[in-house]
Every structure is written in C-alpha cells, then in structure tokens.
Scaffold this motif. Structure first.
Motif, PDB file in Angstrom:
ATOM      1  N   MET A 182      36.905  45.858  36.224  1.00 41.84           N
ATOM      2  CA  MET A 182      36.609  45.072  35.916  1.00 41.84           C
ATOM      3  C   MET A 182      38.660  45.685  35.679  1.00 41.84           C
ATOM      4  O   MET A 182      39.043  45.640  34.872  1.00 41.84           O
ATOM      5  CB  MET A 182      36.094  43.710  35.315  1.00 41.84           C
ATOM      6  N   ASP A 183      38.924  44.183  36.791  1.00 39.71           N
ATOM      7  CA  ASP A 183      40.614  44.532  36.754  1.00 39.71           C
ATOM      8  C   ASP A 183      41.483  43.258  35.738  1.00 39.71           C
ATOM      9  O   ASP A 183      40.222  42.295  35.438  1.00 39.71           O
ATOM     10  CB  ASP A 183      41.514  43.653  38.261  1.00 39.71           C
ATOM     11  N   LYS A 184      42.419  42.884  35.433  1.00 42.39           N
ATOM     12  CA  LYS A 184      42.445  42.236  34.264  1.00 42.39           C
ATOM     13  C   LYS A 184      43.235  40.685  34.551  1.00 42.39           C
ATOM     14  O   LYS A 184      42.085  39.597  33.934  1.00 42.39           O
ATOM     15  CB  LYS A 184      44.315  42.579  34.264  1.00 42.39           C
ATOM     16  N   ALA A 185      42.817  40.258  35.707  1.00 43.89           N
ATOM     17  CA  ALA A 185      42.270  38.721  36.648  1.00 43.89           C
ATOM     18  C   ALA A 185      41.183  38.614  36.390  1.00 43.89           C
ATOM     19  O   ALA A 185      40.954  37.471  35.709  1.00 43.89           O
ATOM     20  CB  ALA A 185      42.606  38.707  37.803  1.00 43.89           C
ATOM     21  N   GLN A 186      39.995  39.254  36.607  1.00 45.26           N
ATOM     22  CA  GLN A 186      38.327  39.676  36.015  1.00 45.26           C
ATOM     23  C   GLN A 186      38.454  39.169  35.097  1.00 45.26           C
ATOM     24  O   GLN A 186      37.918  38.203  34.760  1.00 45.26           O
ATOM     25  CB  GLN A 186      37.860  40.435  37.296  1.00 45.26           C
ATOM     26  N   HIS A 223      25.581  47.461  34.629  1.00 45.22           N
ATOM     27  CA  HIS A 223      26.788  46.707  35.705  1.00 45.22           C
ATOM     28  C   HIS A 223      27.132  45.761  36.854  1.00 45.22           C
ATOM     29  O   HIS A 223      26.545  46.060  37.762  1.00 45.22           O
ATOM     30  CB  HIS A 223      27.227  48.354  36.255  1.00 45.22           C
ATOM     31  N   LEU A 224      26.690  44.676  36.391  1.00 43.74           N
ATOM     32  CA  LEU A 224      26.712  43.016  37.016  1.00 43.74           C
ATOM     33  C   LEU A 224      28.183  42.522  37.361  1.00 43.74           C
ATOM     34  O   LEU A 224      29.154  43.064  36.644  1.00 43.74           O
ATOM     35  CB  LEU A 224      25.801  42.313  36.876  1.00 43.74           C
ATOM     36  N   ASP A 225      28.060  42.513  38.887  1.00 41.02           N
ATOM     37  CA  ASP A 225      29.576  41.613  39.098  1.00 41.02           C
ATOM     38  C   ASP A 225      30.413  40.640  37.985  1.00 41.02           C
ATOM     39  O   ASP A 225      29.621  39.961  37.383  1.00 41.02           O
ATOM     40  CB  ASP A 225      29.834  41.412  40.493  1.00 41.02           C
ATOM     41  N   PRO A 226      31.506  40.365  38.461  1.00 44.15           N
ATOM     42  CA  PRO A 226      32.417  39.352  37.541  1.00 44.15           C
ATOM     43  C   PRO A 226      31.339  38.003  37.611  1.00 44.15           C
ATOM     44  O   PRO A 226      31.306  37.220  36.988  1.00 44.15           O
ATOM     45  CB  PRO A 226      33.535  39.050  37.741  1.00 44.15           C
TER      46      PRO A 226
END
Ligand code: MN
Length: 696
Positions: A1-5, A46-49
């Motif tokens: 994940m990126d920082k924003a997420q 590994h589900l999404d944010p």
C-alpha cells in the motif's frame, strides 16, 4: 500500500477506536481488539485498503452512534456500503429475534450481490467471534456454532475459501462436541507423533530428488488434517479413525506449471505410482476451478502416499478462492478470475431465488438448500431430519434410520399416498415407512439405492441368504430332474454321489447342490448321470455318452458335440445363443446374455445359431409379477391354456406383502409365440410386469 492508503487505514482505526471507546468485549477486553482482528485476517488474505478500512469500522454503524453518512463523508461511498452491508437492521421493529436475523441476513446477501467483499468481511468477523466463543454461555456457544455450520461454512465453501471454512468448522466442532473434538485431536497428535519419522524420511527423499534435478523454490509439507473433516467422514461413511487416517498425505508447491509435471516425474521415479490413481486437474480443472496434480504412490514402508502437486497460485486459489482474486488481480489480470466469475454467477442465481421467494424466511430456506446442492433433507414421521445424497430413495432413508428398518421395509407413504420405493426423495418430504418383520430386502433395490449404507446392507443380506437358498434350489432341481428318469433322490446313495463328486472336483454333496442351484451344473445332465449309476450301475464317464436326447438337431454346425439346452436361461429358437463347451464333447446352449455365463468369464464358449424351420416345442421360462389377489392364479393359467400352450412347470414366491412372483415354464415354438403369450398376460388385471427368465 502507498502512504496515502496507510494514512486512510489509520484514520479508520482511530474512528473505530473512539466510537467503541466505552465498550468492552464479553471477555472484558477493549472492544477495538475485535475489529482489529477482523482486519488482520483480511490483510493476511491481501485484501485491498477499502476492505481493511471497512473491517476496522464494521461494527460502528450497528453498535455506536456514528452514522453511515459520516463514513461516506470521510471514506467514500464504497467503504460505507461495505460497512452497511454487514450491519444488522436495528432501526426497524421486528416481531422476534428470528425475524430480525432472517431480514438482516437477506440484507447482507443483497449487499453482497453488489460487492462480494461484504461477505469476506462477514466471514472474517464470524471467524473472530468463533475464536473468542470461550467466554459466552454454553447455550449461546452451541447456537452460534450451529448457525455458522448452517450458513457461513457452506458459504465459504461456495466461494472456494477452504482454509477459512476448515478453520470455522473445527471451531464449531469444538463448540458443539467438545469431548469428541478433544479425543480426536489427541489421537491425531499421537498418530502424527508416531509418524514423524516416516514423514520426514519421505519428505527428505522428495526434496533430495528435486534438488538433484536443480528444481528451486520447492515446499514439501505433510498435509495438516482437518479435525471436523475426519469426524464427518467417520460419521457419514461409518469409517473407523484408522480408515480415515491410514494414508500419508503430502503437498508439493512449486513456482510454475512446468515444474509441477517435472516433480511428478521425480516422485514417480522415487516410489512406484499406484496405477489409475493419477489425476491431472491442471489440464482439466475441477468444476469449481480447483487445479492440482494428484497421484498415489507405494511408499517406503508399504504405506500409501497421496501427493498433491501445484503452483503457489493454485495453492492460493485452492485455499482462499475468491479472496485470492484481490491478491492477483494487479499482477496478472487474466489468470484465475474463474473463481470470481463463478461466485458472481452464483450470487446472481441467489438474486433469482430471492425474487421467487414469498417471504424472507422462505428465502433463507431456499438459500440453505442452494448451499447444499448435493443433499436432500427429508423428515421421518416423528419429525427427525435426515440428510441424504441427492437421488436417495425411501429405502435409503430406511437404512439411514436403522438397518433393521431397511431390511424389513415394504412400502413408503407420503401424506397417506403410497410412494414408489424407487422414486427419489425431494427436499422437505415427510416420509412414513411401512415395515413388516417377515419381509426382507430385494435384490432389485440395488438398482436404485444411492447410499453406501443401504447398498452394503442389502448385499450383506443377499449374500447370506444366497447359499441357503441356492442349496435348497439345487437339491429341488436335481430331485425334479431325477424324477424324469424315474429315480427318487432318496434312492441315490452317497456311494453313487461319490464318484461324480470326485470327477467334478467337488468336496461334498452340498457343493454339488449349490452349484446346481446357481446354474454352474445343469440338473438334467447330473440327474442323467446319477440315474445311470443308480439304475444300471454304469460308470459316470460312460453315462455321458449314453445321453438319450440329442438336441444337436436344432443347432447349425454342431460338429459332433452333444447339445443340451441349458435350464438356467431356457433358450428357444430366435434367441441369440452361445455354447458352453463341456468335457466329453458335450455342449450346453445358453442365451447370449445368460447371467451364469457372464458370471463365469473364463468358460470356453462358442457362438451358435439355430437351424431354420425347427418344428418342435421348447421350454421357456417367464416370471409374472402380480398383486396378491384371489383368483389371480386361475386367471393366469386359463389365459395361457386358451392360447393352446402347455405349462410344463410352475412355482410362486412372495416378493413382499402385496406382491407375488409366478415363475412358469411354458412350451413354445420360438420367441414369436412366447412374445404373444407374454403380451396376452400383460393385459390381465393385477399383473404388474412380465419378463423372461427369473426376477433376480
Ligand atoms: Mn463484529
């Protein structure tokens, strides 16, 4: 994940922590540990944010004052819909708890049809609740476990999430049957302890073989066993613990498909494979999308080893089903979206069920039936529920209830209507079984019963029955055949039998009778030889040559064989026939499909044809199944006599309480005349069926 997420997820956590602040779990711990555990499970998948955020806040709408609109504002519509989807309906008034649950469940399914991730959150939620059941009352524990087994584990199974399903099932098993679960678990640990050495010998051998061929990135594991799965197998199939666990199972995980086939080669080279046990589910996946290579090997200590070989991706799909989709969708959009397509198709099918259901409770019931597509649920009259495989009949039900019921079952009723014993049962039927302690299983049942319990019980009965019956039948056949030579069975002394028994390579008289009974020997031939010994004192071998009647006249190219028409099947002109070659140039003529010939494949047989224009009468055997009515026999014999046909022999037996079988030997020219007679009999009142030969 990126920082924003990551920042967004932290924000979701803080909102949930604050909202749940005053609340405690029943264990006394802060409430927030629950949503964090749920989010962790989903993160491991590994589900999404969006899903992780929704998991952190999944109880916020239901249990705290935070409104859906707040979540929409801060996290967007998608996350808010996910949270709303798993929230129970609290605002609407309900008459009772069951109605609230049913309606909430329907709401969740509807939300799921829009976004499958709703059900993933719900399943992870259920998993943590099951893991922390220890603190609630025993009664609630059982109720929650029951509900989980009824709805959530089949749901997980439908979505291909087998790892989660087995976790849930084992927890339910422990909650419902704590003692059974602990006994099984102890035994299993003991077995694995004992097997440790063998397991490590085998897995090291596999690893060595692969390393030798420079195959990198390989995982070998002795497969972990699933307690509830073992319990179910033992219960449903009546197996012992050892039957279920007597195999060594290994799973080999490699990087790509090519390596799967390479490893297969190595293990087949290492231990000999069991023939016909190899399955290639990679080239031809199972209907649910499952892929793997399966093979069974003869292991080093004579133990069978089951091996599954698959890639990491296949392993992920096999364990996590649709959840695996989110892990792989970014890296490889074309691969294995099957599970998701299937899941979507199933959900739209659910929507169809929902439209066709009159009420919510109806919907839940239909939904449950859909979750167990391969089973039917039927009830006994006293309200007990029985789970049977699809296609099961009243006989299967009878055996499922009790072997004795099965053995004595004569009829079944549905709402006071008689039900054909062979017709498949339908979900929800209330079946009344009618038994008679004098009745017994019928070999015909084997044609339609589907449960192994019924099959094995019927076979067992028939097998025990057979030897007594055939012995008597054989003795009777021989006595009758002897009578034709004007000899009584009592006149035949053991001395007379002895020579023949020795020549035929038998042990005793009973064996001779039994073999006559099952049609291995023809009563007429044996009788003739015995009669010759008794009357003339002739040696058995000469007796064969002195056979009086020679039926060779009827057969083309009999090549000097003495022909006798077999009395196990009574062939008549126009029938397809084969000849069984017997010692001393004798040949026994059977119908082409005669069961006694089919059963003895190693017999030397030749195909034969009838001569044309035979002008003679032949004995043919027919069985008539009739209702047990007064005057029935008279009607039948009159009808046959009216057709100018002789009844050579005749006997009857009880099929069940209300039916008899009449077996007739009639004299006819050929199959044309025989068919005319059979057709005429079919028109008689109370006749159920007419067939050639015996009804087995
Ligand atoms: Mn929860």
């Amino acid at each position: 994940m990126d920082k924003a997420q990551i920042a967004k997820i932290e924000e979701a956590y803080l909102l949930a922590e604050k909202a749940h602040e005053p609340q405690k779990r029943q264990s006394g711990e802060p409430y927030i540990i629950h949503p964090v555990a749920v989010a962790t499970t989903l993160a491991e998948l590994h589900l999404d944010p969006e899903t992780i955020m929704a998991a952190l806040m999944h109880d916020v709408i239901e249990d705290t004052p935070v409104a859906k609109s707040v979540i929409i504002d801060k996290f967007g519509e998608t996350v808010a819909e996910l949270v709303d989807g798993v929230s129970k309906l609290t605002q609407m008034p309900f008459r009772n708890k069951a109605e609230l649950q049913a309606e909430s469940f329907r709401k969740m399914i509807l939300a799921m049809s829009k976004d499958l991730r709703v059900i993933l959150v719900k399943l992870a939620d259920r998993l943590h609740n099951m893991q922390t059941l220890g603190v609630v009352s025993a009664e609630k524990r059982r109720r929650v476990a029951r509900e989980t087994l009824d709805i959530y584990t089949p749901l997980a199974s439908r979505l291909g999430m087998h790892k989660l399903r087995t976790q849930l099932e084992d927890l339910c098993f422990e909650a419902l049957y704590p003692y059974r679960s602990s006994v099984l678990s102890e035994r299993l640990n003991k077995i694995y302890g004992n097997r440790k050495e063998v397991i490590s010998v085998i897995s090291e051998a596999i690893e060595r073989a692969c390393k030798l061929h420079r195959l990198p990135h390989l995982e070998v594991s002795g497969r972990e066993k699933h307690l509830y799965g073992i319990y179910k197998k033992m219960r449903d199939r009546g197996l012992s613990f050892i039957d279920v666990t007597d195999k060594y199972a290994f799973r080999i995980i490699v990087d790509n498909i090519e390596d799967c086939y390479r490893v297969l080669g190595y293990v087949h080279n290492l231990y000999k494979p069991v023939p016909e046990r190899f399955k290639d589910y990679i080239a031809i996946p199972k209907a649910n999308g499952y892929q793997s290579l399966h093979t069974t090997l003869f292991g080093p200590y004579g133990v069978p080893i089951e091996i599954q070989i698959r890639t990491r991706l296949m392993q992920e799909m096999a364990e996590n089903g649709i959840a695996a989709h989110w892990l792989y969708k970014s890296s490889d959009p074309n691969q294995n979206t099957d599970a998701r397509i299937r899941a979507q198709a199933w959900v739209s099918n659910l929507m169809e069920i929902q439209r066709k259901s009159d009420s919510t409770t109806d919907f839940i019931e239909n939904f449950k039936v859909d979750l167990f597509p391969d089973e039917v649920y039927v009830f006994s009259v006293d309200g007990q529920i029985f789970e049977l495989p699809r296609g099961a009949t009243a006989i299967d039900l009878a055996y499922a209830m009790d072997s004795n019921l099965g053995n004595t079952c004569v009829a079944a009723k549905l709402d006071k209507e008689y039900l054909l014993l062979s017709s498949p049962l339908v979900n929800g039927q209330v079946v009344e079984l009618i038994c008679d302690k004098n009745a017994h299983p019928n070999a015909l049942w084997l044609d339609f019963v589907v449960t192994s319990k019924a099959q094995s019980a019927i076979r067992h009965y028939l097998k025990n029955q057979l030897s007594n019956d055939t012995l008597l039948t054989g003795e009777n056949l021989l006595a009758k055949a002897l009578a034709k030579f004007n000899v009584q069975l009592a006149q035949v002394k053991d001395d007379h039998f002895a020579a023949l028994i020795q020549e035929l390579n038998l042990n005793n008289k009973s064996e001779l009778f039994e073999k006559i009974g099952v049609g291995v020997f023809v009563a007429r031939l044996i009788a003739e030889r015995l009669a010759n010994i008794v009357v003339k004192g002739t040696h058995p071998e000469d007796a064969v040559h002195s056979m009086q009647k020679n039926e060779s006249l009827y057969i083309e190219d009999s090549n000097g064989y003495k022909i006798v028409l077999a009395e196990c099947c009574y062939p008549i002109p126009e029938d397809l026939i084969i000849g069984e070659v017997l010692p001393a140039k004798n040949m026994l003529v059977h119908m082409g499909n005669c069961a006694s010939i089919v059963a003895r494949k190693n017999k030397e047989c030749v195909s034969l044809i009838w001569k044309d224009h035979i002008k003679d009468q032949f004995a043919a055997e027919i069985s008539v199944r009739v209702l047990n009515k007064v005057g029935m026999l008279n009607k039948l014999t009159t009808a046959i006599t009216m057709m100018q046909t002789n009844i050579e022999d005749f006997y009857a037996y009880h099929l069940n309480d209300y039916e008899r079988v009449l077996v007739l030997i009639v004299m006819v020219r050929d199959t044309i005349q025989l068919n005319e007679i059979m057709n005429e009999i079919r028109t008689l009142e109370y006749v159920q069926s007419v067939s050639r030969g015996k009804i087995v």
